[in-house]
Motif scaffolding. Structure first.
Motif, mmCIF file in Angstrom:
data_model
loop_
_atom_site.group_PDB
_atom_site.id
_atom_site.type_symbol
_atom_site.label_atom_id
_atom_site.label_comp_id
_atom_site.label_asym_id
_atom_site.label_seq_id
_atom_site.Cartn_x
_atom_site.Cartn_y
_atom_site.Cartn_z
ATOM 1 N N THR A 67 -11.469 97.260 49.601
ATOM 2 C CA THR A 67 -11.812 97.408 51.018
ATOM 3 C C THR A 67 -13.249 97.904 51.162
ATOM 4 O O THR A 67 -14.005 97.405 52.000
ATOM 5 C CB THR A 67 -10.835 98.378 51.715
ATOM 6 O OG1 THR A 67 -9.519 97.856 51.600
ATOM 7 C CG2 THR A 67 -11.180 98.562 53.173
ATOM 8 N N GLY A 72 -16.889 94.610 56.075
ATOM 9 C CA GLY A 72 -16.439 93.772 57.184
ATOM 10 C C GLY A 72 -16.756 92.300 56.990
ATOM 11 O O GLY A 72 -16.623 91.511 57.924
ATOM 12 N N ASP A 73 -17.193 91.910 55.803
ATOM 13 C CA ASP A 73 -17.585 90.527 55.538
ATOM 14 C C ASP A 73 -16.349 89.656 55.306
ATOM 15 O O ASP A 73 -15.869 89.525 54.187
ATOM 16 C CB ASP A 73 -18.517 90.473 54.325
ATOM 17 C CG ASP A 73 -19.020 89.071 54.029
ATOM 18 O OD1 ASP A 73 -18.843 88.165 54.862
ATOM 19 O OD2 ASP A 73 -19.594 88.891 52.932
ATOM 20 N N GLU A 74 -15.853 89.064 56.393
ATOM 21 C CA GLU A 74 -14.623 88.273 56.287
ATOM 22 C C GLU A 74 -14.810 87.027 55.430
ATOM 23 O O GLU A 74 -13.941 86.696 54.635
ATOM 24 C CB GLU A 74 -14.117 87.877 57.671
ATOM 25 C CG GLU A 74 -13.524 89.031 58.430
ATOM 26 C CD GLU A 74 -12.888 88.599 59.743
ATOM 27 O OE1 GLU A 74 -12.585 87.403 59.916
ATOM 28 O OE2 GLU A 74 -12.703 89.475 60.591
ATOM 29 N N SER A 78 -12.900 86.706 52.003
ATOM 30 C CA SER A 78 -11.866 85.675 51.863
ATOM 31 C C SER A 78 -12.152 84.766 50.673
ATOM 32 O O SER A 78 -11.230 84.378 49.954
ATOM 33 C CB SER A 78 -11.719 84.864 53.152
ATOM 34 O OG SER A 78 -12.897 84.164 53.459
ATOM 35 N N THR A 105 -3.969 93.271 50.472
ATOM 36 C CA THR A 105 -4.388 92.337 51.521
ATOM 37 C C THR A 105 -4.032 92.893 52.899
ATOM 38 O O THR A 105 -4.827 92.774 53.842
ATOM 39 C CB THR A 105 -3.741 90.955 51.296
ATOM 40 O OG1 THR A 105 -4.077 90.502 49.978
ATOM 41 C CG2 THR A 105 -4.234 89.943 52.317
ATOM 42 N N VAL A 109 -6.652 93.384 55.927
ATOM 43 C CA VAL A 109 -6.437 92.782 57.242
ATOM 44 C C VAL A 109 -6.454 93.855 58.329
ATOM 45 O O VAL A 109 -7.066 93.687 59.384
ATOM 46 C CB VAL A 109 -5.126 91.963 57.268
ATOM 47 C CG1 VAL A 109 -4.738 91.558 58.675
ATOM 48 C CG2 VAL A 109 -5.266 90.738 56.379
ATOM 49 N N MET A 112 -9.835 94.896 59.140
ATOM 50 C CA MET A 112 -10.628 93.849 59.791
ATOM 51 C C MET A 112 -10.048 93.412 61.134
ATOM 52 O O MET A 112 -10.415 92.367 61.644
ATOM 53 C CB MET A 112 -10.765 92.649 58.867
ATOM 54 C CG MET A 112 -11.587 92.918 57.656
ATOM 55 S SD MET A 112 -11.749 91.432 56.662
ATOM 56 C CE MET A 112 -12.715 92.046 55.311
ATOM 57 N N HIS A 118 -4.639 86.153 59.899
ATOM 58 C CA HIS A 118 -5.964 86.464 59.345
ATOM 59 C C HIS A 118 -6.260 85.596 58.126
ATOM 60 O O HIS A 118 -5.373 85.270 57.343
ATOM 61 C CB HIS A 118 -6.019 87.950 58.968
ATOM 62 C CG HIS A 118 -7.402 88.463 58.843
ATOM 63 N ND1 HIS A 118 -8.133 88.325 57.696
ATOM 64 C CD2 HIS A 118 -8.204 89.108 59.728
ATOM 65 C CE1 HIS A 118 -9.321 88.876 57.866
ATOM 66 N NE2 HIS A 118 -9.377 89.359 59.099
ATOM 67 N N MET A 120 -7.568 86.337 55.412
ATOM 68 C CA MET A 120 -7.264 86.977 54.129
ATOM 69 C C MET A 120 -5.867 86.607 53.628
ATOM 70 O O MET A 120 -5.668 86.422 52.431
ATOM 71 C CB MET A 120 -7.396 88.496 54.234
ATOM 72 C CG MET A 120 -8.790 88.978 54.451
ATOM 73 S SD MET A 120 -9.837 88.584 53.038
ATOM 74 C CE MET A 120 -11.287 89.457 53.498
ATOM 75 N N TYR A 184 -11.613 78.791 59.768
ATOM 76 C CA TYR A 184 -11.826 80.166 60.241
ATOM 77 C C TYR A 184 -13.285 80.513 60.548
ATOM 78 O O TYR A 184 -13.538 81.521 61.213
ATOM 79 C CB TYR A 184 -11.270 81.163 59.233
ATOM 80 C CG TYR A 184 -9.773 81.183 59.235
ATOM 81 C CD1 TYR A 184 -9.070 81.916 60.165
ATOM 82 C CD2 TYR A 184 -9.052 80.430 58.304
ATOM 83 C CE1 TYR A 184 -7.684 81.934 60.188
ATOM 84 C CE2 TYR A 184 -7.666 80.438 58.313
ATOM 85 C CZ TYR A 184 -6.996 81.184 59.261
ATOM 86 O OH TYR A 184 -5.624 81.191 59.277
#
Length: 188
Positions: A67, A72-74, A78, A105, A109, A112, A118, A120, A184
């Motif tokens: 984490t 915060g870089d989705e 991912s 995960t 999620v 985020m 999501h 992820m 996404y």
């Protein structure tokens, strides 16, 4: 019926199997001879290992580190989860891998935004499932098929399986990465 009866699926499965054995005319010894005992022992060991990792806090520490690393870089997170899941599912069977990674995960999620759809979750599912095709021990179906093939005098070696499995896994994971990006990020 789990929400009503509060029985675990394993209990229901064992009760059903016991009932079928009780009413069947097949000899128990005959049925037990057909069981893939090495496969069952393999999975029992894997689940014990996963349980130990959860109980000792290794999973929690890994979740916190991952984490922090992703932030915060989705998109980056991912793709890291997709690729990492694909590689690790080729080494460790994908069922215990997903059982291990689900809490990690879930925490990612939650951090985020908590959307149930999501990216992820999809990255974990696709990476673990498709990466499990890479090696003979990557998926339960692979282990079972190799046991059956060997029993029928058509053995498939680990490296023979891996030679083809790596290609299938690489192509399908690449297509999945493209899908996740389109679904996404590109058209979101």
């Amino acid at each position: 019926m789990h929400p009503v009866l509060h029985y675990e699926p394993s209990v229901v499965a064992l009760l059903g199997a016991g009932l079928l054995i009780a009413i069947s005319k097949v000899e128990t010894g005959e049925v037990l001879g057909e069981v893939e005992w090495p496969t069952l022992a393999f999975f029992a060991g894997l689940f014990v290992m996963v349980g130990a990792l959860i109980e000792t806090g290794v999973i929690g520490n890994l979740a916190a580190s991952l984490t922090d690393a992703i932030g915060g870089d989705e998109f980056g997170g991912s793709m890291l989860l997709l690729g990492g899941s694909a590689v690790l599912s080729g080494i460790v069977d994908n069922i215990p891998y997903v059982a291990t990674m689900a809490p990690i995960t879930g925490r990612l999620v939650t951090d985020m935004g908590g959307d149930p759809d999501h990216v992820m979750w999809w990255a974990l599912a696709l990476g673990a499932d498709l990466g499990g095709k890479a090696t003979a021990i990557g998926a339960s179906a692979n282990v079972v098929v190799l046991g059956i093939a060997e029993r029928n005098r058509q053995p498939i070696s680990f490296w023979q399986f891996t030679k083809y499995g790596l290609i299938v896994a690489a192509v399908t994971v690449a297509v999945s990465a493209l899908y996740l990006w389109l679904r996404y990020f590109a058209f979101a």
